[in-house]
Design a protein around this motif. Sequence first.
Motif, short mmCIF file in Angstrom:
data_model
loop_
_atom_site.label_atom_id
_atom_site.label_comp_id
_atom_site.label_asym_id
_atom_site.label_seq_id
_atom_site.Cartn_x
_atom_site.Cartn_y
_atom_site.Cartn_z
N GLU A 25 0.81 -1.22 0.00
CA GLU A 25 0.00 0.00 0.00
C GLU A 25 0.85 1.27 0.00
OE1 GLU A 25 -2.81 -0.42 3.20
OE2 GLU A 25 -3.75 -2.15 2.27
N ALA A 26 1.88 1.29 -0.85
CA ALA A 26 2.77 2.45 -0.95
C ALA A 26 2.32 3.45 -2.00
CB ALA A 26 4.19 1.97 -1.25
N ILE A 27 1.16 3.21 -2.63
CA ILE A 27 0.67 4.10 -3.69
C ILE A 27 -0.69 4.65 -3.28
CG2 ILE A 27 0.13 4.30 -6.14
CD1 ILE A 27 1.80 1.76 -6.58
N PHE A 28 -0.88 5.93 -3.53
CA PHE A 28 -2.14 6.58 -3.19
C PHE A 28 -2.51 7.57 -4.29
CE2 PHE A 28 1.38 8.92 -1.42
CZ PHE A 28 1.08 10.25 -1.68
N MET A 29 -3.74 8.04 -4.26
CA MET A 29 -4.20 9.03 -5.24
C MET A 29 -4.02 10.43 -4.68
SD MET A 29 -5.06 7.24 -7.84
CE MET A 29 -6.03 8.25 -8.94
N THR A 30 -3.53 11.35 -5.50
CA THR A 30 -3.38 12.74 -5.08
C THR A 30 -4.71 13.47 -5.20
OG1 THR A 30 -2.87 13.59 -7.29
CG2 THR A 30 -1.02 12.74 -5.98
N ASP A 31 -4.74 14.69 -4.72
CA ASP A 31 -5.95 15.51 -4.84
C ASP A 31 -6.31 15.78 -6.30
OD1 ASP A 31 -6.13 15.63 -2.11
OD2 ASP A 31 -5.17 17.59 -1.96
N LYS A 32 -5.30 15.71 -7.18
CA LYS A 32 -5.53 15.94 -8.62
C LYS A 32 -5.92 14.66 -9.34
CE LYS A 32 -2.68 20.01 -8.93
NZ LYS A 32 -1.70 20.74 -9.70
N GLY A 33 -5.99 13.55 -8.61
CA GLY A 33 -6.46 12.30 -9.19
C GLY A 33 -5.40 11.40 -9.78
N HIS A 34 -4.14 11.73 -9.59
CA HIS A 34 -3.06 10.89 -10.12
C HIS A 34 -2.49 10.00 -9.03
CE1 HIS A 34 -3.08 13.02 -13.88
NE2 HIS A 34 -2.86 14.18 -13.27
N ALA A 35 -1.99 8.86 -9.45
CA ALA A 35 -1.34 7.96 -8.50
C ALA A 35 0.01 8.54 -8.10
CB ALA A 35 -1.15 6.59 -9.13
N LYS A 36 0.39 8.33 -6.84
CA LYS A 36 1.69 8.79 -6.34
C LYS A 36 2.27 7.69 -5.48
CE LYS A 36 3.99 12.56 -3.94
NZ LYS A 36 4.99 12.83 -4.93
N VAL A 37 3.57 7.46 -5.65
CA VAL A 37 4.27 6.43 -4.89
C VAL A 37 4.95 7.09 -3.69
CG1 VAL A 37 6.11 4.71 -4.94
CG2 VAL A 37 4.70 5.07 -6.97
N SER A 38 4.75 6.49 -2.52
CA SER A 38 5.49 6.93 -1.34
C SER A 38 6.87 6.28 -1.41
CB SER A 38 4.76 6.48 -0.07
OG SER A 38 5.59 6.69 1.05
N TYR A 39 7.87 7.09 -1.73
CA TYR A 39 9.23 6.55 -1.85
C TYR A 39 9.72 5.98 -0.53
CZ TYR A 39 9.44 9.13 -6.28
OH TYR A 39 9.21 9.61 -7.55
N LYS A 40 9.24 6.52 0.56
CA LYS A 40 9.62 6.04 1.88
C LYS A 40 9.16 4.60 2.10
CE LYS A 40 7.10 7.33 5.20
NZ LYS A 40 6.30 7.09 6.37
N SER A 47 5.53 -4.55 -8.88
CA SER A 47 4.18 -5.03 -9.20
C SER A 47 3.33 -3.93 -9.83
CB SER A 47 3.49 -5.61 -7.97
OG SER A 47 3.30 -4.63 -6.98
N CYS A 48 3.51 -2.69 -9.42
CA CYS A 48 2.75 -1.59 -10.00
C CYS A 48 3.17 -1.32 -11.45
CB CYS A 48 2.90 -0.32 -9.17
SG CYS A 48 4.60 0.24 -8.97
N ILE A 49 4.44 -1.50 -11.73
CA ILE A 49 4.94 -1.32 -13.10
C ILE A 49 4.26 -2.32 -14.03
CG2 ILE A 49 6.97 -1.48 -14.59
CD1 ILE A 49 8.62 -0.49 -12.16
N ASP A 50 4.18 -3.56 -13.59
CA ASP A 50 3.53 -4.61 -14.38
C ASP A 50 2.03 -4.38 -14.52
OD1 ASP A 50 5.98 -5.90 -14.65
OD2 ASP A 50 5.63 -7.21 -12.93
N ALA A 51 1.40 -3.80 -13.50
CA ALA A 51 -0.05 -3.61 -13.50
C ALA A 51 -0.52 -2.43 -14.33
CB ALA A 51 -0.54 -3.44 -12.06
N CYS A 52 0.33 -1.46 -14.57
CA CYS A 52 -0.09 -0.24 -15.27
C CYS A 52 -0.33 -0.52 -16.76
CB CYS A 52 0.96 0.85 -15.12
SG CYS A 52 0.48 2.39 -15.92
N PRO A 53 -1.58 -0.30 -17.23
CA PRO A 53 -1.90 -0.62 -18.62
C PRO A 53 -1.32 0.36 -19.64
CG PRO A 53 -3.79 0.38 -17.57
CD PRO A 53 -2.75 0.18 -16.50
N VAL A 54 -0.87 1.53 -19.18
CA VAL A 54 -0.33 2.53 -20.11
C VAL A 54 1.16 2.81 -19.87
CG1 VAL A 54 -2.56 3.62 -20.56
CG2 VAL A 54 -1.14 4.46 -18.67
N HIS A 55 1.79 1.99 -19.07
CA HIS A 55 3.23 2.10 -18.79
C HIS A 55 3.61 3.47 -18.25
CE1 HIS A 55 3.39 -1.70 -20.87
NE2 HIS A 55 2.80 -1.15 -21.91
#
Length: 64
Positions: A25-40, A47-55
């Motif tokens: 659960e290191a990825i969340f949606m921003t207020d602008k609606g985009h996914a963001k990864v918590s680098y921490k 797994s997220c790289i493989d799951a993204c349909p638009v790379h």
Amino acid sequence: MRKVSSVKYDDCIECQSCIFSCPIEAIFMTDKGHAKVSYKDCVGCGSCIDACPVHAIQEIELND
């Protein structure tokens, strides 16, 4: 250096596939609606790289 995932915001289609695929659960949606990864929290499993349909997620290296 360690590897983490990073979202290319201009390419993100807000499908949330990356969020559902992240086992720590290191990825969340921003207020602008985009996914963001918590680098921490990201362990660099890719797994997220493989799951993204638009790379829109890439692997980057961080200097810790």
